[in-house]
Design a protein around this motif. Structure first.
Motif, PDB file in Angstrom:
ATOM      1  N   VAL A 166      64.139 100.318  37.876  1.00  0.00           N
ATOM      2  CA  VAL A 166      64.340  98.974  38.413  1.00  0.00           C
ATOM      3  C   VAL A 166      65.576  98.950  39.309  1.00  0.00           C
ATOM      4  O   VAL A 166      66.613  99.521  38.965  1.00  0.00           O
ATOM      5  N   ILE A 167      65.438  98.317  40.464  1.00  0.00           N
ATOM      6  CA  ILE A 167      66.598  98.067  41.316  1.00  0.00           C
ATOM      7  C   ILE A 167      66.732  96.564  41.525  1.00  0.00           C
ATOM      8  O   ILE A 167      65.741  95.829  41.539  1.00  0.00           O
ATOM      9  N   LEU A 168      67.967  96.116  41.653  1.00  0.00           N
ATOM     10  CA  LEU A 168      68.230  94.704  41.884  1.00  0.00           C
ATOM     11  C   LEU A 168      69.138  94.535  43.101  1.00  0.00           C
ATOM     12  O   LEU A 168      70.112  95.283  43.276  1.00  0.00           O
ATOM     13  N   PHE A 169      68.780  93.560  43.911  1.00  0.00           N
ATOM     14  CA  PHE A 169      69.596  93.160  45.046  1.00  0.00           C
ATOM     15  C   PHE A 169      70.192  91.788  44.739  1.00  0.00           C
ATOM     16  O   PHE A 169      69.605  91.008  43.992  1.00  0.00           O
ATOM     17  N   LYS A 170      71.332  91.490  45.324  1.00  0.00           N
ATOM     18  CA  LYS A 170      71.937  90.163  45.189  1.00  0.00           C
ATOM     19  C   LYS A 170      71.809  89.457  46.532  1.00  0.00           C
ATOM     20  O   LYS A 170      72.453  89.838  47.509  1.00  0.00           O
ATOM     21  N   ILE A 171      70.938  88.453  46.589  1.00  0.00           N
ATOM     22  CA  ILE A 171      70.683  87.734  47.839  1.00  0.00           C
ATOM     23  C   ILE A 171      71.758  86.661  48.027  1.00  0.00           C
ATOM     24  O   ILE A 171      71.916  85.779  47.175  1.00  0.00           O
TER      25      ILE A 171
ATOM     26  N   GLU B 121      68.004  94.952  57.394  1.00  0.00           N
ATOM     27  CA  GLU B 121      68.512  94.347  58.623  1.00  0.00           C
ATOM     28  C   GLU B 121      69.721  93.464  58.352  1.00  0.00           C
ATOM     29  O   GLU B 121      70.639  93.365  59.172  1.00  0.00           O
ATOM     30  N   GLU B 122      69.725  92.815  57.193  1.00  0.00           N
ATOM     31  CA  GLU B 122      70.844  91.941  56.840  1.00  0.00           C
ATOM     32  C   GLU B 122      71.946  92.685  56.091  1.00  0.00           C
ATOM     33  O   GLU B 122      72.954  92.078  55.710  1.00  0.00           O
ATOM     34  N   GLY B 123      71.741  93.982  55.869  1.00  0.00           N
ATOM     35  CA  GLY B 123      72.757  94.759  55.179  1.00  0.00           C
ATOM     36  C   GLY B 123      72.871  94.447  53.704  1.00  0.00           C
ATOM     37  O   GLY B 123      73.937  94.621  53.097  1.00  0.00           O
ATOM     38  N   ILE B 124      71.764  93.994  53.087  1.00  0.00           N
ATOM     39  CA  ILE B 124      71.762  93.688  51.647  1.00  0.00           C
ATOM     40  C   ILE B 124      71.369  94.964  50.909  1.00  0.00           C
ATOM     41  O   ILE B 124      70.206  95.376  50.921  1.00  0.00           O
ATOM     42  N   ASP B 125      72.325  95.597  50.268  1.00  0.00           N
ATOM     43  CA  ASP B 125      72.101  96.872  49.608  1.00  0.00           C
ATOM     44  C   ASP B 125      71.845  96.685  48.114  1.00  0.00           C
ATOM     45  O   ASP B 125      72.049  95.604  47.551  1.00  0.00           O
ATOM     46  N   ILE B 126      71.422  97.740  47.476  1.00  0.00           N
ATOM     47  CA  ILE B 126      71.191  97.732  46.037  1.00  0.00           C
ATOM     48  C   ILE B 126      72.487  97.375  45.313  1.00  0.00           C
ATOM     49  O   ILE B 126      73.535  97.962  45.565  1.00  0.00           O
ATOM     50  N   ALA B 127      72.390  96.404  44.411  1.00  0.00           N
ATOM     51  CA  ALA B 127      73.570  95.974  43.662  1.00  0.00           C
ATOM     52  C   ALA B 127      73.610  96.573  42.264  1.00  0.00           C
ATOM     53  O   ALA B 127      74.690  96.754  41.695  1.00  0.00           O
ATOM     54  N   LEU B 128      72.443  96.874  41.693  1.00  0.00           N
ATOM     55  CA  LEU B 128      72.383  97.368  40.325  1.00  0.00           C
ATOM     56  C   LEU B 128      71.082  98.127  40.123  1.00  0.00           C
ATOM     57  O   LEU B 128      70.058  97.784  40.728  1.00  0.00           O
ATOM     58  N   THR B 129      71.121  99.168  39.319  1.00  0.00           N
ATOM     59  CA  THR B 129      69.895  99.886  38.960  1.00  0.00           C
ATOM     60  C   THR B 129      69.747  99.881  37.449  1.00  0.00           C
ATOM     61  O   THR B 129      70.711  99.700  36.706  1.00  0.00           O
ATOM     62  N   ARG B 130      68.520 100.095  37.014  1.00  0.00           N
ATOM     63  CA  ARG B 130      68.246 100.143  35.576  1.00  0.00           C
ATOM     64  C   ARG B 130      67.100 101.099  35.316  1.00  0.00           C
ATOM     65  O   ARG B 130      66.099 101.100  36.039  1.00  0.00           O
ATOM     66  N   VAL B 131      67.246 101.909  34.280  1.00  0.00           N
ATOM     67  CA  VAL B 131      66.124 102.665  33.733  1.00  0.00           C
ATOM     68  C   VAL B 131      65.688 101.913  32.482  1.00  0.00           C
ATOM     69  O   VAL B 131      66.448 101.809  31.518  1.00  0.00           O
ATOM     70  N   CYS B 132      64.507 101.317  32.527  1.00  0.00           N
ATOM     71  CA  CYS B 132      64.050 100.391  31.483  1.00  0.00           C
ATOM     72  C   CYS B 132      63.004 101.060  30.595  1.00  0.00           C
ATOM     73  O   CYS B 132      61.943 101.475  31.081  1.00  0.00           O
ATOM     74  N   TRP B 133      63.289 101.166  29.303  1.00  0.00           N
ATOM     75  CA  TRP B 133      62.425 101.884  28.364  1.00  0.00           C
ATOM     76  C   TRP B 133      61.378 100.984  27.731  1.00  0.00           C
ATOM     77  O   TRP B 133      61.697  99.968  27.117  1.00  0.00           O
ATOM     78  N   TYR B 134      60.122 101.363  27.914  1.00  0.00           N
ATOM     79  CA  TYR B 134      58.984 100.709  27.300  1.00  0.00           C
ATOM     80  C   TYR B 134      58.413 101.656  26.230  1.00  0.00           C
ATOM     81  O   TYR B 134      58.932 102.739  26.013  1.00  0.00           O
ATOM     82  N   THR B 135      57.332 101.240  25.622  1.00  0.00           N
ATOM     83  CA  THR B 135      56.608 102.118  24.705  1.00  0.00           C
ATOM     84  C   THR B 135      55.167 102.185  25.153  1.00  0.00           C
ATOM     85  O   THR B 135      54.426 101.210  25.035  1.00  0.00           O
ATOM     86  N   ASP B 136      54.773 103.307  25.724  1.00  0.00           N
ATOM     87  CA  ASP B 136      53.397 103.492  26.169  1.00  0.00           C
ATOM     88  C   ASP B 136      52.527 104.035  25.038  1.00  0.00           C
ATOM     89  O   ASP B 136      52.988 104.838  24.214  1.00  0.00           O
ATOM     90  N   THR B 137      51.267 103.619  25.021  1.00  0.00           N
ATOM     91  CA  THR B 137      50.259 104.280  24.199  1.00  0.00           C
ATOM     92  C   THR B 137      49.377 105.100  25.124  1.00  0.00           C
ATOM     93  O   THR B 137      49.414 104.931  26.344  1.00  0.00           O
TER      94      THR B 137
END
Length: 497
Positions: free
Chosen positions: A271-276, A384-400
């Motif tokens: 997951v990546i998050l931007f701050k608008i 174009e607006e120079g909005i870069d990645i603000a935060l990343t996350r490795v999010c753990w689920y449980t797959d079957t």
């Protein structure tokens, strides 16, 4: 007492895990009249308020989650979604009317935003799964709830309903690009952290007891009397007696219960998050009143599997990737390797292993590349607006192995149940999944298709949907892939692709 029958409503029940499976189970147990329900979790949710940004460390602890009804031919989940969405609207009404307002929330909050969900594809024609979604919802009496961008009558309906921007959220048609997809108008977005807080408060109001903290709330081991599980012991040395114990520990469940080997495994999405910024033109364009939740090429392997959300009230714009589901195989006490969740918040607890901590404050290069290429084409305004990645996350689920949940009693362990295997699509059922779990605990309605799909099982002759237990030699193991330091992602121009 029949040890294989339903538990007595006056006897203690312990739930390990306060994510959506645990919260919903506690809520519905109390609704059914069970009056001694305890939920344990090592996360201090009363402090972090289920916010990942504030340090909450679980799949359910998030900004937002997709809510959708359309499930192709899997009508068991379609029906479950219809049931859940009705309850989501009820929860919103309870908040807005002041009937039930958790501490720190107000009548102006919402736990569900009905901004629709569009499934996008690079195919010129609608893929089979999207067509099955339209057909399945129409057969269920929800005619014209699924609007295809390639069907003129559906486009006209969208115009009449003022949904033009939701049908083309990335403005592909304006740029003369292909725009193929189906908008599920019944869906939208769960405001995940607030929804969990609401469910927690609701369960507490009905009498459930919650014990949080890395000592008092952390299960150390199961307690036995002969072959029957009679509760759990927590890290602080206390024992919690239970007639029925429910393991609902998300990605930790397969680690805690080795019998799940081959059936469940913890896998990580990216997951990546931007701050608008509020002054950006994207602030209005990406708001939930104009922009839906979305999925893109979800069945296209490693080059697809993207999804995302409108920006939230604080400006967070979240985009996720599940085309490759990463693993973290570690050797356990029994000598077997099991994928173990470790993130930026929990890495420091892993025996002071600095290298482990560094690994999990980094981000998969492959995920970054797929996400970046998509955004450069579909939402070039960010760059174009120079909005870069603000935060990343490795999010753990449980797959079957088949993407169906696991809700059942554990074979050969009386007094023990599991509720796990959300496979990345369970959060939407926070309001109602617990009702089904309690049914299964009581042995009610076991002939229903969902209950049958969630039974304890093993891989059959058909090839599984998800390949599990590839171990340390697997190509998806985080130990074997290229990881980018998060610091390098703060400026995409410097990221080495």
């Amino acid at each position: 007492m029949d040890q294989t029958g339903p538990p007595c409503k006056k006897s203690p029940i312990v739930i390990v895990g306060a994510g959506i499976f645990g919260l919903s189970t506690a809520l519905h147990l109390c609704r059914r009249g069970y009056n001694d329900v305890t939920v344990l979790d090592k996360q201090p949710y009363d402090e972090t308020l289920y916010s990942y940004i504030k340090g909450a460390d679980a799949a359910s602890a998030d900004i937002n989650k997709i809510v959708r009804s359309a499930y192709g031919s899997q009508t068991e989940y379609q029906d479950l979604s219809t049931e859940a969405i009705a309850e989501w609207h009820t929860w919103n009404a309870e908040l807005q009317q002041g009937t039930l307002v958790p501490p720190g929330m107000s009548i102006n909050d919402a736990v569900f935003v009905p901004n629709g969900n569009i499934s996008l594809s690079t195919s010129a024609e609608l893929p089979a799964w999207e067509l099955a979604c339209v057909d399945g919802m129409e057969k269920a009496g929800n005619k014209d709830s699924q609007l295809a961008t390639t069907i003129p009558r559906h486009v006209e309906i969208a115009v009449q309903k003022g949904l033009q921007s939701f049908m083309d959220p990335f403005q592909r048609e304006r740029r003369g690009e292909q725009n193929t997809g189906v908008l599920d108008t019944t869906g939208g977005m769960a405001v995940a952290d607030k929804a969990c807080r609401f469910a927690l408060h609701k369960a507490r109001t009905l009498g459930a007891n919650f014990i949080f903290g890395k000592e008092a709330g952390c299960m150390e081991e199961l307690c036995y009397e002969n072959s029957k599980v009679i509760g759990v012991k927590t890290r602080d040395g206390k024992s919690h007696a239970a007639e029925m114990t429910v393991l609902a520990c998300g990605g930790w469940t397969p680690v805690l219960l080795p019998e799940l080997d081959g059936l469940c495994e913890a896998t990580a999405g990216s997951v990546i998050l931007f701050k608008i910024p509020r002054q950006s033109p994207l602030w209005d364009r990406l708001g939930a009143d104009r922009f839906p939740t979305w999925m893109w090429n979800m069945r296209s392997g490693a080059e697809g599997g993207l999804y995302g959300f409108p920006r939230d009230e604080n400006g967070w714009f979240k985009v996720g990737y599940r085309g490759t589901k990463y693993t973290n195989p570690l050797r356990q006490g029994d000598g077997n390797e099991r994928s173990t969740p470790v993130t930026r918040w929990s890495a420091a607890e892993q025996d002071g292993n600095i290298s482990t901590g560094e690994r999990f404050t980094s981000f998969p290069q492959q995920a970054h590349q797929v996400l970046t290429e998509f955004l450069n084409e579909y939402l070039p305004e960010l760059s174009e607006e120079g909005i870069d990645i603000a935060l990343t996350r490795v999010c753990w689920y449980t797959d079957t192995f088949d993407n169906h949940y696991v809700v059942d009693r554990v074979p050969n362990r009386q007094g023990l149940m599991v509720a796990t295997g959300g496979s990345g699509h369970a959060f939407k059922y926070l309001p109602n999944i617990g009702n089904w779990i309690v049914d299964i605990m009581e042995g009610v309605g076991m002939d229903r298709s969902a209950a049958q799909a969630w039974k304890w099982r093993s891989v059959g002759v058909q090839r599984p949907t998800n390949d599990l237990m590839e171990g340390i030699g697997g190509s998806r193991a985080l130990q074997n892939i290229c990881l980018l330091k998060e610091a390098s992602l703060q400026n995409k121009a410097k990221a080495k692709l």
